[in-house]
Write a protein that holds these residues in place. Structure first.
Motif, PDB file in Angstrom:
ATOM      1  N   ALA A  16     -15.894 -12.635  -4.495  1.00 16.90           N
ATOM      2  CA  ALA A  16     -15.078 -11.478  -4.331  1.00 16.90           C
ATOM      3  C   ALA A  16     -14.890 -10.754  -3.003  1.00 16.90           C
ATOM      4  N   ALA A  17     -13.781  -9.777  -3.293  1.00 14.30           N
ATOM      5  CA  ALA A  17     -13.315  -9.145  -2.120  1.00 14.30           C
ATOM      6  C   ALA A  17     -14.346  -8.491  -1.088  1.00 14.30           C
ATOM      7  N   ASP A  18     -15.351  -8.012  -2.065  1.00 18.01           N
ATOM      8  CA  ASP A  18     -16.388  -7.077  -1.328  1.00 18.01           C
ATOM      9  C   ASP A  18     -17.470  -7.828  -0.811  1.00 18.01           C
ATOM     10  N   GLU A  19     -17.441  -9.453  -1.210  1.00 17.15           N
ATOM     11  CA  GLU A  19     -18.535 -10.131  -0.528  1.00 17.15           C
ATOM     12  C   GLU A  19     -18.547 -10.806   0.945  1.00 17.15           C
ATOM     13  N   THR A  20     -19.301  -9.951   1.657  1.00 17.80           N
ATOM     14  CA  THR A  20     -19.138 -10.194   3.017  1.00 17.80           C
ATOM     15  C   THR A  20     -20.462 -10.678   3.630  1.00 17.80           C
ATOM     16  N   ARG A  21     -21.629 -10.770   2.626  1.00 19.60           N
ATOM     17  CA  ARG A  21     -22.753 -11.683   3.081  1.00 19.60           C
ATOM     18  C   ARG A  21     -23.414 -12.369   1.997  1.00 19.60           C
ATOM     19  N   LEU A  22     -23.722 -13.659   2.758  1.00 18.56           N
ATOM     20  CA  LEU A  22     -24.027 -14.717   1.679  1.00 18.56           C
ATOM     21  C   LEU A  22     -25.650 -14.988   1.682  1.00 18.56           C
ATOM     22  N   ARG A  23     -26.340 -15.531   0.883  1.00 18.40           N
ATOM     23  CA  ARG A  23     -27.611 -15.940   1.113  1.00 18.40           C
ATOM     24  C   ARG A  23     -27.589 -17.515   1.506  1.00 18.40           C
ATOM     25  N   VAL A  24     -28.062 -17.926   2.472  1.00 15.41           N
ATOM     26  CA  VAL A  24     -28.180 -19.255   2.945  1.00 15.41           C
ATOM     27  C   VAL A  24     -29.433 -19.882   2.964  1.00 15.41           C
ATOM     28  N   PRO A  25     -29.644 -20.851   2.011  1.00 16.66           N
ATOM     29  CA  PRO A  25     -31.247 -21.497   1.838  1.00 16.66           C
ATOM     30  C   PRO A  25     -31.709 -21.998   3.178  1.00 16.66           C
ATOM     31  N   ALA A  26     -32.971 -22.202   3.297  1.00 11.87           N
ATOM     32  CA  ALA A  26     -33.591 -22.700   4.432  1.00 11.87           C
ATOM     33  C   ALA A  26     -32.970 -24.178   4.708  1.00 11.87           C
ATOM     34  N   HIS A  27     -32.710 -24.417   5.919  1.00 11.68           N
ATOM     35  CA  HIS A  27     -32.149 -25.894   6.049  1.00 11.68           C
ATOM     36  C   HIS A  27     -30.812 -25.954   5.132  1.00 11.68           C
TER      37      HIS A  27
ATOM     38  N   ILE B 180     -21.217 -22.455   7.126  1.00  9.98           N
ATOM     39  CA  ILE B 180     -22.336 -21.554   7.724  1.00  9.98           C
ATOM     40  C   ILE B 180     -23.557 -22.305   7.396  1.00  9.98           C
ATOM     41  N   PHE B 181     -24.428 -22.653   8.550  1.00  6.84           N
ATOM     42  CA  PHE B 181     -25.669 -23.632   8.591  1.00  6.84           C
ATOM     43  C   PHE B 181     -26.855 -22.672   8.703  1.00  6.84           C
ATOM     44  N   ASN B 182     -27.909 -22.886   8.104  1.00  7.99           N
ATOM     45  CA  ASN B 182     -29.102 -22.074   8.507  1.00  7.99           C
ATOM     46  C   ASN B 182     -30.275 -23.155   8.759  1.00  7.99           C
ATOM     47  N   ARG B 183     -30.402 -23.133  10.195  1.00  9.78           N
ATOM     48  CA  ARG B 183     -31.033 -24.226  10.630  1.00  9.78           C
ATOM     49  C   ARG B 183     -32.899 -23.769  10.667  1.00  9.78           C
ATOM     50  N   THR B 184     -33.051 -22.576  10.025  1.00 10.71           N
ATOM     51  CA  THR B 184     -34.383 -21.951   9.971  1.00 10.71           C
ATOM     52  C   THR B 184     -35.053 -22.751   8.726  1.00 10.71           C
ATOM     53  N   THR B 185     -36.347 -22.248   9.068  1.00 12.62           N
ATOM     54  CA  THR B 185     -37.231 -22.988   7.689  1.00 12.62           C
ATOM     55  C   THR B 185     -37.327 -21.528   6.723  1.00 12.62           C
ATOM     56  N   ALA B 186     -36.448 -20.556   6.557  1.00 13.82           N
ATOM     57  CA  ALA B 186     -36.546 -19.273   5.784  1.00 13.82           C
ATOM     58  C   ALA B 186     -35.166 -19.260   5.280  1.00 13.82           C
ATOM     59  N   ASP B 187     -35.279 -18.630   4.011  1.00 15.87           N
ATOM     60  CA  ASP B 187     -33.849 -18.280   3.456  1.00 15.87           C
ATOM     61  C   ASP B 187     -33.216 -17.148   4.383  1.00 15.87           C
TER      62      ASP B 187
ATOM     63  N   GLY C 246     -30.581 -19.284  14.858  1.00 18.68           N
ATOM     64  CA  GLY C 246     -30.601 -20.382  13.720  1.00 18.68           C
ATOM     65  C   GLY C 246     -29.490 -20.425  12.690  1.00 18.68           C
ATOM     66  N   ILE C 247     -28.510 -19.624  12.659  1.00 20.99           N
ATOM     67  CA  ILE C 247     -27.316 -19.394  11.882  1.00 20.99           C
ATOM     68  C   ILE C 247     -26.227 -20.085  12.815  1.00 20.99           C
ATOM     69  N   GLU C 248     -25.706 -21.102  12.104  1.00 21.68           N
ATOM     70  CA  GLU C 248     -24.428 -21.577  13.075  1.00 21.68           C
ATOM     71  C   GLU C 248     -22.960 -21.647  12.171  1.00 21.68           C
TER      72      GLU C 248
END
Length: 511
Positions: A480-491, A447-454, A430-432
Motif C-alpha cells: 500500500a502507498a502508506d506501507e513504509t515499515r515491514l515486519r521482518v522475521p528473525a533470520h 531486507i534481511f534480519n540477521r538477528t534472532t528476534a523479529d 542487524g538489518i541489511e
C-alpha cells in the motif's frame, strides 16, 4: 689334534641357529590393501651421501618426497607435505624396518596411516610407479560461447546423496522435476556429482561404475524430458570422494562426456591441488579442460570448483568457465549459509551474462533450517544472481519448500537478463538492505534480519517515486502507498520488486 678340535668347533658353530640378519633399509617396499586415503602403495629409500632420500607413492597425490629424512638404526623418520591444514603444512612420518618388511605410520589431512609393507618385486614396483601427466598447456583465453546467459538452474546430487547416487535415482529426480513443475519454473540441469566413475579400460577411456550401466542411455532419458544432464570430474588423479579423476586424460574425458550427451561439467580441484598449487598452474589446468570441452563441438556449461582461490572471478571466463565457486562446501545450517551468502560470495566481482559467482548449491528442502531461513537463503542467492542448483530429494519436496523454490518473482530476479549481482547498501543493527538493478528499469530490494528476534524495518525511502508500484515477492502482493515499515522475521527476509512506470510486472500487467 689341533686340526680335529678346529673342525669340531666349526661344525658346532654351523649347527647353532643363525642370528637374524639386519633388516634392509634401502630399496622399494609395496603396501597391499592400502586404505582409500591417501592410499600409500609404495615406498622407496636410497642412499644419498652419508644419509638417505626417498618418497612414498599414493593413489591421491602420486609421489610424495621425504623431507628431512633421518635413518637411525632400524627407524627412518621424515616429514611429508600435508594438505588442507594450514597449521600443519608438514607432518612427521615413521618407517620401522624388520626382517619381514616395514611398518609405515604417519598423518595426512584427516587420516592416520598405519600400513605394513613388504619388499616389492621389480614387476610390482614398475606397476606402482606413478606416471605423471604431460605438461599443462600454455595459458590461453577462450571467447564467449553464448552459454549461461542467465545463472544455471537445476538439481545436483551431492548435498542429499553424496557418492551414494545411481542411475535409478537420477532418473527419478528427472521425473520429479517434470511432475512437480520445477522444470517449468526454470530448473533444467540434472547434475550427477561425485560417485559415478568406474575404472579406465586398456584404451584409457573412463567407464562408469556398476551403478551407472549406460551413461548415453541416461542422457537420452533426461533429454527426452526436456532436461539436461550434468556430470562431475577433477583435474587430479582422484575426485574428492576417491573416484577416478581426469588427470592425464583431460581431452579424452571431454570427448567421452560429449559422446554421452553431457550438457554440464563440474570440475572439482580435489586431489589436483597437490599438483596445481599456485595461481598459474590452477589457471592452466582449468584452461586445459575448458579448451578440451570447446574442441568437442558440443555446448557444455563449465563449472569451475576450486573454492574461490586465486581471485577466480578475474579469470574464470577466460578459461571457458560459465560459473565458478567462490567458497568451500555449503552445509544445511544457517551459520554456514549466511557466512557464504553475506560475507564470502559478495567479495567477488565480475558476475554477468555468461559467467557467474557460485556460492554453492541450495539446501532448501534438506531440513536443517527454518522456512524463514530458507527464504533468506534463496533471496541471498537470487539477489546476487547466483546459480540455483537444488540439492534435496525432489520426491520429498514439502509444500513450504516448493513455495520457495517455485516462486516466480524470486526466480525472475535471479534470472534477470541484465545479469547484475546485487550488493549490500546498508547494514544497521542487524538489518541489511541489498539492491539489484533489473532490466527495463525495475529494481529488486532485499531486507534481511540477521538477528534472532523479529524486527520492524523501514522500506528504503524514495522507492515509490521510482516505480508504479512495489511488489512484496514472498507475500505475493503490492504494498500500500502508506506501507513504509515491514515486519521482518528473525533470520528472515523481505524481497521487494519496484516496478518501473510503463513496464510489465510479473503478473503481466502494464504499469
Amino acid at each position: 689334534m689341533i686340526r680335529r678340535a678346529w673342525a669340531a668347533l666349526c661344525l658346532l658353530l654351523f649347527a647353532l641357529p643363525a642370528a637374524a640378519a639386519p633388516p634392509a633399509r634401502t630399496g622399494s617396499w609395496v603396501f597391499d590393501g592400502a586404505p582409500s586415503y591417501p592410499g600409500v602403495t609404495m615406498m622407496r629409500v636410497e642412499r644419498a651421501g652419508a644419509g638417505v632420500r626417498g618418497e612414498i607413492t599414493t593413489r591421491w597425490y602420486g609421489p610424495i618426497a621425504m623431507q628431512n629424512p633421518r635413518l637411525r638404526g632400524d627407524t627412518l623418520t621424515f616429514d611429508a607435505r600435508n594438505l588442507n591444514d594450514n597449521a600443519h603444512p608438514t607432518r612427521r612420518w615413521t618407517a620401522r624396518f624388520t626382517p619381514r618388511g616395514v611398518r609405515l605410520t604417519g598423518d595426512m589431512w584427516y587420516a592416520h596411516v598405519v600400513q605394513d609393507g613388504r619388499r616389492g618385486a621389480p614387476a610390482e614396483v614398475a606397476a606402482r610407479t606413478f606416471r605423471p601427466a604431460p605438461p599443462l598447456p600454455a595459458l590461453g583465453s577462450l571467447p564467449d560461447d553464448g552459454l549461461a546467459r542467465t545463472p544455471p538452474m537445476g538439481w545436483s546430487s551431492w548435498n542429499r546423496f553424496a557418492e551414494k547416487i545411481d542411475d535409478a535415482t537420477v532418473r527419478a529426480m528427472a521425473d520429479a522435476m517434470v511432475s512437480s513443475g520445477l522444470r517449468d519454473a526454470g530448473y533444467v540441469y540434472v547434475n550427477i556429482d561425485d560417485g559415478w566413475q568406474g575404472t579406465r579400460g586398456p584404451d584409457g577411456e573412463l567407464r562408469p561404475n556398476a551403478k551407472f550401466p549406460d551413461m548415453k542411455a541416461l542422457a537420452d532419458y533426461v533429454h527426452a524430458r526436456g532436461l539436461k544432464l550434468g556430470i562431475y570430474s577433477s583435474p587430479g588423479p582422484k575426485t574428492c570422494a576417491g573416484y577416478e579423476g581426469s588427470y592425464g586424460h583431460v581431452e579424452q574425458d571431454a570427448r567421452t562426456f560429449a559422446r554421452w550427451g553431457v550438457d554440464f561439467l563440474k570440475y572439482d580441484l580435489c586431489s589436483g591441488e597437490w599438483f596445481y598449487a599456485d595461481a598459474d598452474s590452477v589457471k592452466r589446468t582449468y584452461y586445459q579442460m575448458g579448451a578440451a570441452l570447446r574442441a568437442t563441438g558440443r555446448p557444455i556449461v563449465y563449472s569451475l570448483c576450486q573454492y574461490g582461490r586465486f581471485d577466480v572471478a578475474d579469470w574464470g571466463r577466460s578459461v571457458g568457465g560459465h560459473l565458478w565457486r567462490t567458497t568451500g562446501d555449503i552445509t544445511d545450517d544457517y551459520k554456514t549459509m549466511s557466512d557464504i551468502g553475506f560475507v564470502r560470495n559478495p567479495q567477488f566481482p565480475h558476475a554477468g551474462p555468461g559467467g557467474w559467482n557460485d556460492p554453492d548449491m541450495l539446501e532448501v528442502g534438506n531440513g536443517g533450517m527454518s522456512a524463514d531461513e530458507y527464504r533468506t537463503h534463496f533471496t541471498l542467492w537470487a539477489i546476487q544472481a547466483a546459480p540455483l542448483l537444488m540439492g534435496h530429494d525432489l520426491r520429498l519436496t514439502g509444500a513450504s519448500d516448493a513455495a520457495i523454490l517455485e516462486n516466480g518473482g524470486a526466480i525472475a530476479i535471479d534470472q534477470d537478463s541484465l545479469g547484475v549481482q546485487g550488493r549490500r547498501e546498508a547494514s544497521i543493527d542487524g538489518i541489511e538492505t541489498w539492491r539489484k538493478p533489473l532490466a527495463g528499469g525495475d529494481v529488486a530490494i532485499a531486507i534481511f534480519n540477521r538477528t534472532t528476534a523479529d524486527r520492524d524495518a523501514d522500506v528504503p525511502p524514495g522507492l515509490a517515486a521510482q516505480g508504479g508500484r512495489i511488489i512484496d515477492v514472498w507475500r505475493g502482493r503490492a504494498l500500500a502507498a502508506d506501507e513504509t515499515r515491514l515486519r521482518v522475521p528473525a533470520h528472515g527476509t523481505v524481497l521487494l520488486r519496484v516496478v518501473a512506470p510503463g513496464t510489465t510486472d510479473q503478473e503481466g500487467t502494464k504499469r
